[in-house]
Design a protein around this motif. Structure first.
Motif, mmCIF file in Angstrom:
data_model
loop_
_atom_site.group_PDB
_atom_site.id
_atom_site.type_symbol
_atom_site.label_atom_id
_atom_site.label_comp_id
_atom_site.label_asym_id
_atom_site.label_seq_id
_atom_site.Cartn_x
_atom_site.Cartn_y
_atom_site.Cartn_z
ATOM 1 N N GLN A 194 9.274 7.828 -2.757
ATOM 2 C CA GLN A 194 10.156 6.684 -2.577
ATOM 3 C C GLN A 194 9.441 5.407 -3.019
ATOM 4 N N GLU A 195 10.216 4.463 -3.549
ATOM 5 C CA GLU A 195 9.640 3.184 -3.965
ATOM 6 C C GLU A 195 9.268 2.323 -2.771
ATOM 7 N N GLU A 196 10.015 2.448 -1.687
ATOM 8 C CA GLU A 196 9.793 1.595 -0.526
ATOM 9 C C GLU A 196 10.223 2.319 0.739
ATOM 10 N N HIS A 197 9.881 1.712 1.878
ATOM 11 C CA HIS A 197 10.329 2.258 3.158
ATOM 12 C C HIS A 197 11.838 2.055 3.279
ATOM 13 N N TRP A 250 6.953 19.068 4.429
ATOM 14 C CA TRP A 250 7.657 17.947 3.789
ATOM 15 C C TRP A 250 6.702 16.753 3.746
ATOM 16 N N LEU A 251 6.267 16.426 2.547
ATOM 17 C CA LEU A 251 5.365 15.297 2.341
ATOM 18 C C LEU A 251 6.155 14.169 1.695
ATOM 19 N N ASN A 252 6.304 13.072 2.417
ATOM 20 C CA ASN A 252 7.055 11.918 1.918
ATOM 21 C C ASN A 252 6.089 10.793 1.580
ATOM 22 N N ILE A 253 6.151 10.298 0.333
ATOM 23 C CA ILE A 253 5.246 9.240 -0.121
ATOM 24 C C ILE A 253 6.036 7.954 -0.310
ATOM 25 N N TYR A 254 5.574 6.885 0.329
ATOM 26 C CA TYR A 254 6.173 5.563 0.172
ATOM 27 C C TYR A 254 5.313 4.736 -0.787
ATOM 28 N N GLY A 255 5.915 4.279 -1.870
ATOM 29 C CA GLY A 255 5.187 3.457 -2.836
ATOM 30 C C GLY A 255 4.757 4.262 -4.047
ATOM 31 N N LEU A 256 5.047 3.744 -5.237
ATOM 32 C CA LEU A 256 4.717 4.455 -6.472
ATOM 33 C C LEU A 256 3.750 3.673 -7.362
ATOM 34 N N HIS A 257 3.376 2.465 -6.955
ATOM 35 C CA HIS A 257 2.620 1.577 -7.842
ATOM 36 C C HIS A 257 1.159 2.005 -8.016
ATOM 37 N N GLU A 310 0.832 -1.199 0.000
ATOM 38 C CA GLU A 310 0.000 0.000 0.000
ATOM 39 C C GLU A 310 0.875 1.260 0.000
ATOM 40 N N VAL A 311 0.323 2.310 -0.564
ATOM 41 C CA VAL A 311 0.995 3.598 -0.544
ATOM 42 C C VAL A 311 0.728 4.269 0.802
ATOM 43 N N SER A 312 1.766 4.782 1.422
ATOM 44 C CA SER A 312 1.613 5.482 2.708
ATOM 45 C C SER A 312 2.309 6.835 2.629
ATOM 46 N N VAL A 313 1.956 7.713 3.548
ATOM 47 C CA VAL A 313 2.495 9.076 3.522
ATOM 48 C C VAL A 313 2.997 9.475 4.906
ATOM 49 N N GLN A 314 3.825 10.494 4.915
ATOM 50 C CA GLN A 314 4.310 11.091 6.162
ATOM 51 C C GLN A 314 4.456 12.586 5.909
#
Length: 375
Positions: A164-167, A86-93, A51-55
């Motif tokens: 980012q593609e992954e954590h 600063w918005l960091n997104i994990y996962g691009l799929h 899943e895509v997650s954010v911070q």
């Protein structure tokens, strides 16, 4: 284990290269062809998260808010916002989520394609509303395989959005600085933040290069002690790793030079000095990886020279032994002929005399070869 033909080092090298399954050699050609054919914005790469997650960090010198549940992009419209976001997104799929974020940020369709294409060459592009960075993060895993990750950054007036593609732990120390209000990061603007993020990625390069140098030092000891076929495969693998790093660092440096040499509304003059320092560090990393590549090339030459030397030593011993026994074989051949009238055959001590002559010849030639250091 499969036996290799040591007389054909080119085949051995090719076999070794085919075994380098940990290197990121997949260009996802089929995915690219489908994306071009459909005309849609598509994800190109390997799905690494479910899943895509954010911070979301919102901060200034006196205030800090952290949200890891959902993202709110209203700050894009707030030109007088005194907070840095600063918005960091994990996962691009998940293309829909990335498109939604891109739409709210006012991202160009080309930028969306670049963010979703994990095979993209590192680059920097400036648009009306933001500055776009795309780089590769390279870090060795615990199993000593190379992990290459696509990272993208959107730099606005008061925000940075990272994809980012992954954590990963690329930016943990930056989060700690923000949370503990350490250093200058809380008192600076978004351009300083993106510089810090790029610096963290460059640190990963240095860490990977140090790991490679450690491996090369171990290979060097083994090459001089006992050059084996497995060592050659390891050296070829290390060469592939260095080439991957060089291909990523060169455009990284070009992007930093472009930022440093041009005027941009998103990077202040004060922040440029940090980008110049970052470019200097990038130059150092390139020089270091070039030195490592040269060391690996030298080790490969030493490997083949060692094999050649071993072969020469073996051939020298075999030739010396053959030279010693050739005269004795000649004598034995003469007296092994089946002629009836051979005077020496009637001697009572002929057998012992022949053995004595052959023994003296052996001892004499052995001493001579020893003195000449051929044995």
């Amino acid at each position: 284990m499969k036996e290799f033909d040591i007389t054909r080092p080119d085949k051995l090298i090719l076999t070794g290269l085919k075994s380098l399954v940990s290197l990121p050699l997949n260009l996802y050609t089929e995915q690219k062809s489908k994306a071009k054919g459909s005309g849609k914005v598509s994800f190109i790469g390997e799905k690494k998260l479910d899943e895509v997650s954010v911070q979301h960090y919102q901060y200034n010198k006196d205030e800090l808010k952290v949200n890891e549940v959902e993202y709110n992009l209203d700050f894009v419209k707030e030109e007088n916002d005194k907070l840095v976001h600063w918005l960091n997104i994990y996962g691009l799929h998940d293309v829909e989520i990335i498109q939604d974020i891109g739409q709210k940020l006012g991202m160009d369709r080309i930028t969306l394609r670049h963010v979703l294409d994990t095979t993209l060459r590192p680059k920097v592009e400036e648009f009306d509303k933001y500055l776009f960075f795309s780089i590769k993060s390279i870090l060795n895993d615990e199993d000593k395989s190379l992990n290459v990750e696509q990272l993208s950054f959107i730099l606005g007036k008061n925000y940075v959005v990272s994809f980012q593609e992954e954590h990963g732990d690329h930016f943990d120390h930056i989060r700690n600085k923000i949370e503990e209000n350490l250093g200058l990061i809380r008192s600076k603007r978004s351009d300083f933040l993106v510089c810090q993020l790029l610096d963290a990625v460059l640190d990963n390069y240095y860490e990977t290069i140090e790991w490679i140098n450690t491996e090369v030092r171990e290979l060097e000891k083994q090459v001089f002690a006992d050059p084996t076929q497995e060592l050659l495969i390891k050296m070829e693998r290390m060469k592939q790793v260095t080439q991957t790093i060089k291909k990523s660092l060169s455009p990284f440096k070009d992007s930093l030079r472009l930022i440093s040499n041009r005027e941009s509304s998103f990077i202040t003059k004060e922040a440029k000095k940090y980008f110049l320092d970052l470019m200097s560090s990038c130059n150092g990393a390139i020089e270091e990886i070039n030195s490592t590549a040269n060391s690996l090339e030298s080790l490969t030459n030493i490997y083949f020279s060692s094999l050649s030397q071993k072969m020469n030593e073996t051939m020298k011993v075999l030739t010396t032994v053959s030279t010693i026994f050739i005269p004795m074989t000649f004598i034995a051949g003469i007296y092994g002929m089946n002629f009836e009238y051979m005077p020496e055959l009637k001697y009572r001590y002929g057998y012992h005399i022949v053995w004595g002559v052959m023994g003296l010849m052996f001892i004499g030639m052995f001493i001579y070869f020893k003195r000449r250091k051929w044995l």
